[in-house]
Scaffold this active site. Structure first.
Site, PDB file in Angstrom:
ATOM      1  N   ASN A   1     -34.063 -24.085  44.725  1.00 17.09           N
ATOM      2  CA  ASN A   1     -35.051 -25.162  44.830  1.00 17.09           C
ATOM      3  C   ASN A   1     -35.838 -25.291  43.532  1.00 17.09           C
ATOM      4  OD1 ASN A   1     -36.519 -27.043  46.603  1.00 17.09           O
ATOM      5  ND2 ASN A   1     -38.241 -25.603  46.482  1.00 17.09           N
TER       6      ASN A   1
ATOM      7  N   ASP B   1     -43.671 -35.795  47.658  1.00 19.58           N
ATOM      8  CA  ASP B   1     -44.959 -36.489  47.688  1.00 19.58           C
ATOM      9  C   ASP B   1     -44.998 -37.402  46.469  1.00 19.58           C
ATOM     10  OD1 ASP B   1     -45.438 -34.475  45.749  1.00 19.58           O
ATOM     11  OD2 ASP B   1     -46.924 -33.441  46.976  1.00 19.58           O
TER      12      ASP B   1
ATOM     13  N   GLU C   1     -39.828 -31.276  48.902  1.00 20.28           N
ATOM     14  CA  GLU C   1     -41.296 -31.229  48.824  1.00 20.28           C
ATOM     15  C   GLU C   1     -41.851 -32.601  48.447  1.00 20.28           C
ATOM     16  OE1 GLU C   1     -42.671 -27.963  46.349  1.00 20.28           O
ATOM     17  OE2 GLU C   1     -41.105 -26.628  47.088  1.00 20.28           O
TER      18      GLU C   1
ATOM     19  N   HIS D   1     -41.763 -34.067  43.558  1.00 25.70           N
ATOM     20  CA  HIS D   1     -43.193 -34.361  43.407  1.00 25.70           C
ATOM     21  C   HIS D   1     -43.261 -35.477  42.375  1.00 25.70           C
ATOM     22  CE1 HIS D   1     -44.373 -30.926  45.781  1.00 25.70           C
ATOM     23  NE2 HIS D   1     -43.646 -30.116  45.037  1.00 25.70           N
TER      24      HIS D   1
ATOM     25  N   GLU E   1     -37.753 -22.395  41.502  1.00 26.44           N
ATOM     26  CA  GLU E   1     -38.313 -22.719  40.174  1.00 26.44           C
ATOM     27  C   GLU E   1     -37.974 -21.704  39.088  1.00 26.44           C
ATOM     28  OE1 GLU E   1     -42.485 -23.576  40.747  1.00 26.44           O
ATOM     29  OE2 GLU E   1     -42.051 -24.942  42.396  1.00 26.44           O
TER      30      GLU E   1
HETATM   31  O1  9MR Z   1     -48.779 -26.488  48.427  1.00 22.69           O
HETATM   32  C1  9MR Z   1     -48.850 -25.161  47.971  1.00 22.69           C
HETATM   33  C2  9MR Z   1     -50.281 -24.773  47.699  1.00 22.69           C
HETATM   34  O2  9MR Z   1     -51.005 -24.723  48.914  1.00 22.69           O
HETATM   35  C3  9MR Z   1     -50.334 -23.444  46.996  1.00 22.69           C
HETATM   36  O3  9MR Z   1     -51.672 -23.159  46.630  1.00 22.69           O
HETATM   37  C4  9MR Z   1     -49.433 -23.469  45.787  1.00 22.69           C
HETATM   38  C5  9MR Z   1     -49.467 -22.143  45.089  1.00 22.69           C
HETATM   39  O4  9MR Z   1     -48.750 -22.121  43.933  1.00 22.69           O
HETATM   40  O5  9MR Z   1     -48.121 -23.776  46.162  1.00 22.69           O
HETATM   41  C6  9MR Z   1     -48.022 -25.043  46.712  1.00 22.69           C
HETATM   42  O6  9MR Z   1     -46.666 -25.327  47.020  1.00 22.69           O
HETATM   43  C7  9MR Z   1     -45.764 -25.328  45.923  1.00 22.69           C
HETATM   44  C8  9MR Z   1     -44.435 -24.885  46.452  1.00 22.69           C
HETATM   45  O7  9MR Z   1     -44.555 -23.634  47.078  1.00 22.69           O
HETATM   46  C9  9MR Z   1     -43.395 -24.803  45.346  1.00 22.69           C
HETATM   47  N1  9MR Z   1     -43.321 -26.044  44.624  1.00 22.69           N
HETATM   48  C10 9MR Z   1     -44.574 -26.602  44.165  1.00 22.69           C
HETATM   49  C11 9MR Z   1     -45.563 -26.725  45.327  1.00 22.69           C
HETATM   50  C12 9MR Z   1     -46.829 -27.376  44.875  1.00 22.69           C
HETATM   51  O8  9MR Z   1     -47.501 -26.612  43.925  1.00 22.69           O
END
Ligand code: 9MR
Length: 467
Positions: free
Chosen positions: A210, A275, A273, A246, A168
């Site tokens: 990513n 969903d 990722e 997402h 990101e």
């Molecule tokens: O699913 C993850 C969640 O449990 C965490 O609290 C969060 C913290 O920022 O990150 C989520 O996963 C993220 C991923 O690492 C990167 N892309 C976005 C995902 C959803 O926020």
């Protein structure tokens, strides 16, 4: 035969009816075997994806590995895992220089025990930085970043299918520019230095960039595209791009075309990722994403971001393939049907060896040692004001018990941290001595240590002595 898909049975029966009884029964045996193989392989997401030369993974939380329903679905359906949070910077280096791998190791062990690939997530991300890193800037932060990449990638060396090296780093909106962050403020080259550093630490892992909101052709994805094209042109080691996906209640119409344009740059693409918000078309969208991946030969796999709806970070949106009780949803069936119906293109499944060594670290020119003793080679990742060095120590034809590598540092260079060795000084000519656990190197074997510093990194071939 009743478990076969309906369309197979009548056709098989009517053909057999035309044959003499003996021939018919012999062919029937063959038919049953072939059909049963196909049917059993295509009944789970992982097995069906594997038939197409791909993986189907899920994001997993280590603390849920004691939930039998969760693990039951994981082990039955998936053949790849991404740790949802356990390999992030705040989890793996909560205090500077002190590494904690408990959760990540647990997930890797589970994956290994069940023949699943691991997608490492993520080495550098502006979010979920530990507090101490948030308070750093410029060359102190740059050193800390690259030390982190080296340490974590070295710890998991040989166990990771693909690393999200950087996550990101691009801004949303219409500019296609990098996102502002403390990482970005260390200099625009931070991403390529991170990729080179990761390659030096684990040459066998595919290295990915990513991001989210890059799932169609838009300004942000074009920014990433331009970076990947530039990296490929300049030999920066990048192997893959992850599209988080997402999604809301729609998907970009050029989703597949976007995957394809990246693949055409010579990188693998992965849906990392996935969903999709629950709405009337959730199943259709899941099916369409799956079809898009199957239509792109370099789309090597799909990962959903959780298992049951109740595991999702998107509370209330029910965006996953299994409901809160672990039942398969229509979206699951849509994915499985798409996998089973999908194209037969098989992407390369083996990790290509690195083709382009980083310019700052030419491949070791020293031939393998012929006699006893030891040799050492350097690989150095540099940026303005700092560097990270990995040192590869190789035993000769006899086992080594204790070693010292002597490295001459350029004037003004100061070592600020060392791992897997003890440094006898911080400047000038420095002797790096083994630590207990890597003193012994088998004949012809090797070990690695590293250090980072301010100033200009070392070059040349260091001397290695035994004892
Ligand atoms: O699913 C993850 C969640 O449990 C965490 O609290 C969060 C913290 O920022 O990150 C989520 O996963 C993220 C991923 O690492 C990167 N892309 C976005 C995902 C959803 O926020």
């Amino acid at each position: 035969m009743e478990h076969l898909p309906d369309h197979r049975e009548p056709r098989t029966r009517s053909r057999l009816r035309l044959l003499a009884p003996a021939a018919a029964s012999a062919i029937a045996v063959v038919a049953v075997v072939a059909a049963a193989t196909t049917a059993s392989a295509g009944t789970t997401l992982g097995a069906s994806a594997a038939e197409k030369g791909r993986y189907f993974g899920a994001a997993v939380a280590a603390y849920k590995l004691s939930d039998s329903q969760y693990v039951g679905i994981l082990d039955r359906e998936f053949n790849a895992i991404t740790p949802e949070n356990e390999m992030k910077w705040d989890a793996t280096e909560p205090t500077q220089g002190q590494f904690r791998y408990t959760g990540g190791d647990q997930i890797v062990s589970h994956a290994q025990a069940h023949n699943m690939r691991v997608r490492g997530h993520t080495l550098l991300w502006h979010s979920q930085e530990p507090g101490w890193a948030q308070n750093l800037s410029s060359s102190a932060l740059r050193s800390a970043m690259m030390n982190h990449v080296t340490q974590v990638a070295t710890h998991y060396k040989g166990k990771i299918y693909a690393w999200d090296v950087v996550n990101e780093a691009f801004a949303d909106g219409g500019t296609g520019a990098r996102r502002d962050s403390n990482l970005q403020r260390t200099g625009n080259d931070w991403i390529e230095v991170a990729f080179r550093t990761a390659r030096a630490a684990d040459p066998g892992a595919k290295l990915c960039y990513n991001d989210y909101n890059t799932d169609g052709v838009n300004a942000k994805s074009t920014g990433v595209y331009n970076m990947v094209r530039d990296f490929k042109a300049r030999g920066v080691p990048i192997d893959c791009v992850g599209f988080q996906s997402h999604l809301g209640t729609g998907m970009p119409s050029d989703y597949q075309a976007n995957l394809q344009r990246f693949a055409d740059l010579g990188v693998d693409v992965q849906i990392t990722e996935l969903d999709i918000e629950q709405g009337s078309n959730q199943a259709t969208l899941y099916g369409n994403v799956t079809k898009a991946c199957l239509a792109v030969s370099r789309c090597t796999g799909i990962t959903v971001w959780g298992i049951r709806d109740s595991d999702s970070w998107r509370t209330g949106q029910n965006p996953l393939l299994f409901d809160n009780s672990g039942n398969k949803k229509p979206a699951y069936t849509a994915v499985l049907n798409a996998l089973n119906a999908g194209g037969t293109t098989t992407p390369p499944t083996t990790t290509a060896p690195p083709t382009t060594p980083p310019p700052s670290s030419p491949p070791p020119s020293t031939p393998p040692p012929a006699g006893s003793g030891c040799t050492a080679t350097l690989s150095v990742q540099s940026w303005t004001g700092g560097f990270v060095t990995n040192v590869h120590v190789t035993a000769g034809s006899a086992p080594v018990n204790g070693w010292t590598v002597r490295i001459a540092l350029p004037a003004g260079t100061v070592v600020t941290g060392t791992w897997s060795a003890q440094a006898g000084g911080t400047s000038g000519t420095v002797d790096f001595r083994n630590v207990d656990y890597n003193a012994h190197i088998a004949a012809g074997g090797s070990t690695d240590f590293g250090f980072q510093g301010n100033g200009v990194g070392p070059s040349g071939t260091p001397t290695c002595t035994v004892g």
